[in-house]
Design an enzyme around this catalytic site. Structure first.
Site, mmCIF file in Angstrom:
data_model
loop_
_atom_site.group_PDB
_atom_site.id
_atom_site.type_symbol
_atom_site.label_atom_id
_atom_site.label_comp_id
_atom_site.label_asym_id
_atom_site.label_seq_id
_atom_site.Cartn_x
_atom_site.Cartn_y
_atom_site.Cartn_z
ATOM 1 N N ASN B 395 14.198 -117.098 -20.130
ATOM 2 C CA ASN B 395 13.252 -118.177 -20.368
ATOM 3 C C ASN B 395 13.479 -118.827 -21.732
ATOM 4 O O ASN B 395 14.036 -119.929 -21.817
ATOM 5 C CB ASN B 395 11.829 -117.653 -20.233
ATOM 6 C CG ASN B 395 10.799 -118.759 -20.180
ATOM 7 O OD1 ASN B 395 11.100 -119.901 -20.502
ATOM 8 N ND2 ASN B 395 9.596 -118.440 -19.773
ATOM 9 N N ASP B 396 13.080 -118.137 -22.787
ATOM 10 C CA ASP B 396 13.153 -118.759 -24.114
ATOM 11 C C ASP B 396 14.586 -119.120 -24.504
ATOM 12 O O ASP B 396 14.811 -120.115 -25.200
ATOM 13 C CB ASP B 396 12.560 -117.812 -25.160
ATOM 14 C CG ASP B 396 11.068 -117.572 -24.905
ATOM 15 O OD1 ASP B 396 10.430 -118.489 -24.344
ATOM 16 O OD2 ASP B 396 10.577 -116.495 -25.245
ATOM 17 N N VAL B 397 15.569 -118.353 -24.042
ATOM 18 C CA VAL B 397 16.954 -118.608 -24.456
ATOM 19 C C VAL B 397 17.553 -119.816 -23.737
ATOM 20 O O VAL B 397 18.682 -120.213 -24.015
ATOM 21 C CB VAL B 397 17.868 -117.382 -24.246
ATOM 22 C CG1 VAL B 397 17.427 -116.236 -25.142
ATOM 23 C CG2 VAL B 397 17.916 -116.953 -22.793
#
Lengths: 98, 469
Positions: B395-397
């Site tokens: 997700n965040d990456v």
């Protein structure tokens, strides 16, 4: 107990060694390296043994015992877990089926 | 030198020296993929040597407590190292690290009490002992809390309250003041209070840090334990402890900084940033917009067709893959696609998962061919030529806000440019935000399709669907 200046020389030199030996580590090895160095500080077990091996009162024995238990967990668990991680990087050419 | 420096003592000291050399060589070998396993072996031989040498030390007169402790600790270590799931490795390392920190704290306590009893406590000795106890104690409780957060026993969210930083700072200063007092006027009750304060400080250090930053924290605590070990070494006049502890303290600090660099964050912002707190305010403005937007869902069959008829597919694994234990299914899917002539690669973000290298370990476990794992720097320019990017539980990456949104807490973090691919399929449990707690614009892009469900189930369904084509 006396502290000598030699200890601080050793400390300073070990800082440089510690910094130099891992400065070229690839990202994929970060986790196993952390785990491996985690096992190495398990050497505190030696300190725990020196405390636990002395004749002392009951409190000393209890503290020594717990310290040895914790130190051993750090050593045994640390090295085994690192080995399990690194085992996975091993190539297994015979296993290829496709 | 010790006046009773006999031949046995000489042999013991040589064994310690050899152990220290083996640790240094082992650590160096651990930094290269080819030699890493031997490196670990070398270090463990060094450890065995040091332990056997200590058993012969004339200071050690009773063996009962030592052997009992080693039997118990060995059994626990063996059992937990054997049974732990690959996905739970990070928290396991945290626990082992906490054990070492606890041992260093206890050794320091015992030495302080002995010094008080025998009246042999010097001021510099007390200083070193208390330093070891403080750092070791912080490492113990900090590691246990990190374990709890990663294991889901404690909320992964940062624990914050008003005035937290000020209160923590005051508490830290008070602990140092108590330490200074104990240095000048030694006393046992004060020592217990100091130990309790050290343990609380460890909790206070880790509590405000969110789960996403845990790898960095574990690495930091790893170097803490190293330093605590070095402090006990100075107190016990044991050079191998000083060398090994400092070695780990230094390399652990460097490793921590390398990890921070991979996330484009400073160590200060990790420790004092309270990631989640910033996020709460940032998503306040962002969240409403997200509610109005909708993501496009895709069926398993459609996704299978897209994958099977693509020229090139890049798999982007994240923590969701680890949680679902889907690595074997992913390899099966990749092999199926390759048979259909699709070129398959894996894009590895350096901090995907909960630890750097987490994804590599996981995919290696499933026998994914090593050359297919591509680093972020190498794969990013290629994304614009990729037909389908298959994001599995990351997700965040992959959040483009890191490139574009200056208000985003992850702004500036290097990401995988999956939004440059022709199509993106995201496998995700729900629309829940990732660890950083922020919404992901990628999911609302026109080129993005969502396939909801457990990663392993979804991939198995995809495998079935591709087979049926």
């Amino acid at each position: 107990m006396h502290i000598t200046i030699a200890d601080f020389y050793i400390l300073a030199l070990a800082v440089f060694v510690g910094y130099e030996v891992i400065s070229k580590v690839p990202v994929i090895l970060h986790t196993p390296l952390m785990s491996g160095s985690n096992a190495i500080h398990g050497i505190v077990l030696v300190g725990a043994m020196l405390v636990a091996g002395k004749h002392g009162g009951r409190l000393d024995a209890v503290i020594g015992f717990i310290a040895v238990v914790l130190g051993t967990i750090n050593v045994v668990g640390g090295f085994l877990v690192t080995d399990r991680m690194l085992q996975m990087f091993k190539r297994k050419p015979a296993e290829k089926t496709s | 030198m010790n006046p009773s420096f006999g031949f046995l003592e000489f042999v013991i000291q040589l064994a310690y020296l050899l152990a220290a050399i083996l640790f240094i060589l082992g650590l160096r070998a651990l930094s290269s993929a080819r030699t890493a396993r031997n490196g670990n072996l070398m270090a463990s031989v060094g450890m065995l040597l040091a332990v056997v040498a200590t058993l012969m030390d004339h200071q050690v007169v009773s063996y009962g407590v030592i052997l009992a402790g080693m039997a118990v600790g060995g059994a626990i270590g063996l059992w937990s190292a054997r049974t732990v799931q690959m996905t739970d490795m990070p928290q396991m390392v945290a626990l082992f690290n906490g054990s070492g920190g606890g041992a260093a704290m206890l050794v320091s306590m015992a030495e302080y009490m002995r010094g008080v009893k025998e009246g042999s406590l010097t001021r510099e000795g007390a200083f070193t002992i208390l330093l070891g106890a403080l750092i070791g104690g912080m490492s113990l409780t900090g590691s246990v809390l990190a374990f709890g957060k990663l294991q889901g026993l404690v909320s992964e969210k940062p624990l914050t309250f008003p005035m937290q930083r000020v209160l923590n700072l005051v508490f830290f200063a008070a602990t140092l003041a108590l330490g200074a007092y104990l240095m000048i006027t030694p006393g046992i009750p004060g020592l217990w209070a100091f130990i309790a304060a050290s343990l609380l400080l460890g909790l206070a250090l880790v509590a405000p840090i969110g789960g996403g930053d845990m790898p960095v924290v574990i690495s930091l605590l790893n170097s803490f334990t190293g330093l605590a070990t070095a402090a006990t070494g100075i107190v016990l006049n044991n050079t191998v402890l000083v060398i090994s502890g400092t070695l780990v303290g230094a390399s652990g600090t460097l490793l921590t900084l390398l990890m921070c660099k991979a996330m484009n964050r400073s160590i200060g912002s990790v420790v004092f940033g309270a990631f989640g707190a910033e996020v709460a305010t940032a998503s306040g403005g962002n969240g409403n917009a997200a509610g109005a937007r909708s993501a496009r869902e895709v069926s398993v069959e459609d996704a299978a067709v897209m994958l099977a008829y693509a020229k090139s597919v890049v798999v982007v694994p994240g923590y969701g893959l680890a949680v679902a234990q889907a690595q074997h299914s992913v390899r099966e899917l990749a092999e199926l696609l390759e048979k259909k002539g699709v070129q398959v690669k894996y894009a590895i973000h350096p901090v995907a998962g909960r630890m750097p290298g987490h994804m590599n370990v996981l995919l290696a476990e499933a026998n994914v061919p090593y050359p297919q794992l591509i680093d972020m720097e190498e794969i990013n320019p290629q994304f614009s030529q990729i037909d389908v990017a298959l994001v599995i539980g990351a997700n965040d990456v992959v959040n483009p806000a890191a490139r574009t949104d200056k208000a985003s807490p992850i702004y500036g973090m290097p990401i995988l440019d999956v939004d440059h691919a022709h199509h993106t399929i995201v496998l995700k449990r729900s629309m829940k935000p990732g660890f950083a707690g922020i919404d992901n614009d990628l999911f609302y892009e026109k080129k993005t399709m969502m396939l909801f469900g457990d990663a392993k189930d979804s991939i198995n369904n995809l495998v079935g669907a591709v087979k049926g084509l």
